[in-house]
Design an enzyme around this catalytic site. Structure first.
Site, short mmCIF file in Angstrom:
data_model
loop_
_atom_site.label_atom_id
_atom_site.label_comp_id
_atom_site.label_asym_id
_atom_site.label_seq_id
_atom_site.Cartn_x
_atom_site.Cartn_y
_atom_site.Cartn_z
CG LEU A 1 -53.44 24.08 6.71
CD1 LEU A 1 -54.14 24.46 8.01
CD2 LEU A 1 -54.46 23.84 5.60
CG MET B 1 -49.69 25.48 -3.86
SD MET B 1 -50.73 25.89 -5.29
CE MET B 1 -51.10 24.26 -5.93
NE ARG C 1 -44.12 20.35 10.89
CZ ARG C 1 -43.07 21.04 11.33
NH1 ARG C 1 -42.65 20.88 12.57
NH2 ARG C 1 -42.45 21.88 10.55
CB VAL D 1 -45.85 18.89 3.47
CG1 VAL D 1 -46.98 19.08 4.47
CG2 VAL D 1 -45.67 17.41 3.17
CB ALA E 1 -41.40 16.97 -2.84
CB SER F 1 -50.87 21.93 -12.58
OG SER F 1 -50.36 23.04 -13.31
CE LYS G 1 -48.10 20.17 -11.12
NZ LYS G 1 -46.83 20.75 -10.70
CG HIS H 1 -48.13 20.26 -16.20
ND1 HIS H 1 -47.55 21.21 -15.37
CD2 HIS H 1 -49.28 20.83 -16.66
CE1 HIS H 1 -48.31 22.29 -15.36
NE2 HIS H 1 -49.37 22.09 -16.13
CG ASN H 2 -44.26 21.10 -13.11
OD1 ASN H 2 -45.45 21.17 -13.40
ND2 ASN H 2 -43.83 21.20 -11.88
CD GLU I 1 -45.01 25.57 -15.20
OE1 GLU I 1 -44.32 26.16 -14.35
OE2 GLU I 1 -45.94 24.78 -14.91
CE1 TYR I 2 -39.38 23.95 -14.60
CE2 TYR I 2 -37.09 24.18 -15.24
CZ TYR I 2 -38.03 24.03 -14.25
OH TYR I 2 -37.65 23.95 -12.94
CG HIS J 1 -18.56 1.20 -30.42
ND1 HIS J 1 -18.67 0.63 -29.18
CD2 HIS J 1 -17.74 2.28 -30.27
CE1 HIS J 1 -17.96 1.33 -28.30
NE2 HIS J 1 -17.39 2.35 -28.95
#
Length: 522
Positions: free
Chosen positions: A47, A50, A70, A113, A115, A167, A221, A224-225, A228-229, A499
């Site tokens: 809690l 988010m 907790r 919580v 990660a 998000s 996600k 997505h972030n 966002e950057y 190569h």
């Protein structure tokens, strides 16, 4: 229990502290409400900001929810907010057993919580009371392989598992986020109606969809972030050029971004940027002026951008705009070194300000920067979508890029008007190789590339760093080029490492004794 494993890509955080004594009594729900309400179908553990906001969002949509933390104070504050915000049906618990057993079967427990090990610790605390058919939903920014490990461990006990990207920040969690659940489809089906009501709403429907199996939700996600950057870096560069080349004041920049937000650049990040430039420094005793000017130019991060760039490298997907944004954050962290470098170079004749004064009408500059920002953003989104497609092929996830664009139209940080057009591009051609070759986007890029080049060139002349815009432009020019100088690189690799190389006039692999032939030629 589901035992914790080390994170594969980062140093584990410090061990969790011992649970706080649970001394605060739980406020009892009104007797009438308790008697009338059926057992909640869903519970939420964790809690912080988010978690608390998402719990209140779900309750406000008419779904009773049990909450657990907790630390007893977090439970108390959540219940107080629930009461103050309309007597919302939130039931608080301080004991993990009571929390789990308060839920109707099949139970669904959402975790919000930190990660990593904290997720495993929370699962260990709750899973002894879960039965076969119950579900765990991790709503944090978790590394996708951790989710896949937990899916297997949960399945061994008959427990369902989802990794769900969330998000939208604090406001999104409370009023409607974009949700990206992936993992066990039955776990999603059990709470689909709840998620669809809690998610942001657009004309195309709720901003949630079942992304795919395994760790697909977490991976989506993460990308997505990463986008966002890139978006944030590009917007910061646009501000820098407007301010330093055009001399625009904070008030003028606020007006520019507000105007941009009425057109093709309409987005959450452009909207909040306009707001930021209107805020005066509220600190008592300060010298006044805009708050943004008092903020240290040193940017933080939490890891998802780094993971995005790492995955792009592993999958051989070019993502230079996102990588440039990550490098920009790294370099911003070298504040003391940058200040020292400026001093040393100034002593050697390097001006501290602009290298060259650019004389340009403000209206012309604003319009050209708008076009450069738009074109650069298209490249950034294209890189993210290509990374998603490559991972989907590797993992067999069958990601629907049009559907992902749809659920990003509302609630999330990268929500923007042109995501609707991205969705339509993938609807027209689900196998689209790159957004910049969709006919509509291709036409716009061609129309804007003159202004885009002008902005990058003027920034270079003035000595202003624009790594995101420059990387986007280089990406565009490289991708559209039908003949690159990679032929020379292949020759070099063959010379020093044997190569081999391919030819343009016949099939097969070839090796040449370059040094010997060069000496003979001399």
């Amino acid at each position: 229990t589901l035992s914790p494993q080390p994170h594969p890509h980062r140093r584990p955080p410090a061990p969790l502290p011992n649970p706080c004594p649970m001394t605060s009594p739980a406020p009892a729900p009104p007797a009438a409400a308790a008697a009338q309400s059926p057992p909640p179908r869903i519970g939420l553990a964790g809690l912080a900001t988010m978690g608390q906001n998402l719990a209140l969002n779900i309750a406000e949509k008419g779904f009773p929810i049990s909450v657990y933390n907790r630390t007893a104070a977090k439970v108390d504050s959540t219940l107080s907010r629930a009461a103050a915000e309309g007597a919302l049906p939130v039931l608080g618990h301080r004991d993990p057993r009571d929390f789990v057993l308060s839920l109707a079967r099949p139970r669904t427990v959402v975790l919000l919580v930190q990660a990593g090990p904290a997720v495993d610790a929370t699962i260990d605390a709750l899973s002894p009371y879960l039965d076969a058919g119950d579900a765990i939903v991790d709503g944090g920014n978790e590394w996708y392989q951790n989710t896949e490990r937990r899916i297997e461990q949960a399945a061994s006990r008959g427990i369902l598992y989802l990794g769900m990207g969330v998000s939208g920040g604090e406001e999104g969690a409370r009023n409607g986020p974009s949700l990206m659940p992936g993992g066990d489809f039955q776990a999603y089906s059990n709470i689909k109606d709840i998620l669809e009501k809690a998610a942001a709403q657009t004309e195309d429907g709720p901003c949630v969809t079942f992304v795919g199996p395994g760790g697909a939700g977490n991976f989506v996600k993460m990308v997505h972030n990463g986008i966002e950057y890139g978006d944030m870096q590009l917007i910061a560069e646009a501000y820098d050029v407007l301010h330093r080349v055009g001399g625009l004041s904070n008030s003028e920049i606020a007006d520019v971004f507000a105007e941009w937000n009425k057109g093709e650049l309409e987005s959450f990040l452009v909207e909040i940027t306009a707001d930021i430039f209107t805020v005066a420094d509220p600190l008592e005793g300060s010298t006044g002026g805009a708050l943004v000017d008092k903020i240290l130019d040193k940017t933080g991060m939490k890891g998802t951008g780094k993971w995005t760039v790492q995955q792009a490298a592993e999958l051989a997907v070019a993502a230079p705009t996102i990588a440039a944004s990550l490098d920009g954050r790294y370099l911003s962290g070298l504040k003391d070194e940058r200040v020292a470098a400026a001093s040393v170079l100034e002593e050697e004749g390097m001006p501290v300000g602009l290298l060259e004064k650019i004389n340009v009408d403000k209206k012309v500059l604003v319009d050209r920067v708008r076009q450069a920002l738009y074109s650069s953003k298209v490249c950034s989104y294209a890189q993210g979508m290509n990374l998603l497609r490559a991972k989907s092929v590797e993992q067999g996830w069958n990601l629907n890029l049009a559907e992902l664009s749809r659920i990003w139209k509302g609630g999330c940080i990268i929500r923007a008007r042109f995501l609707d057009r991205i969705k339509k591009a993938y609807d027209r051609n689900p196998e689209l190789a790159n957004l910049i070759v969709d006919r509509e986007f291709a036409r716009e890029m061609v129309q804007r590339q003159g202004a885009w080049r002008w902005v990058v060139a003027r920034a270079v002349e003035a000595g202003i760093s624009t790594p995101g815009m420059s990387a986007s432009l280089s990406y565009f020019d490289t991708y559209r080029c039908n003949r690159l100088p990679a032929n020379l690189i292949q020759a070099q690799r063959d010379l020093f490492g044997a190569h081999t190389y391919e030819r343009i006039d016949r099939p097969g692999s070839f090796h040449t004794e370059w040094t010997k032939l060069a000496r003979e030629g001399k």
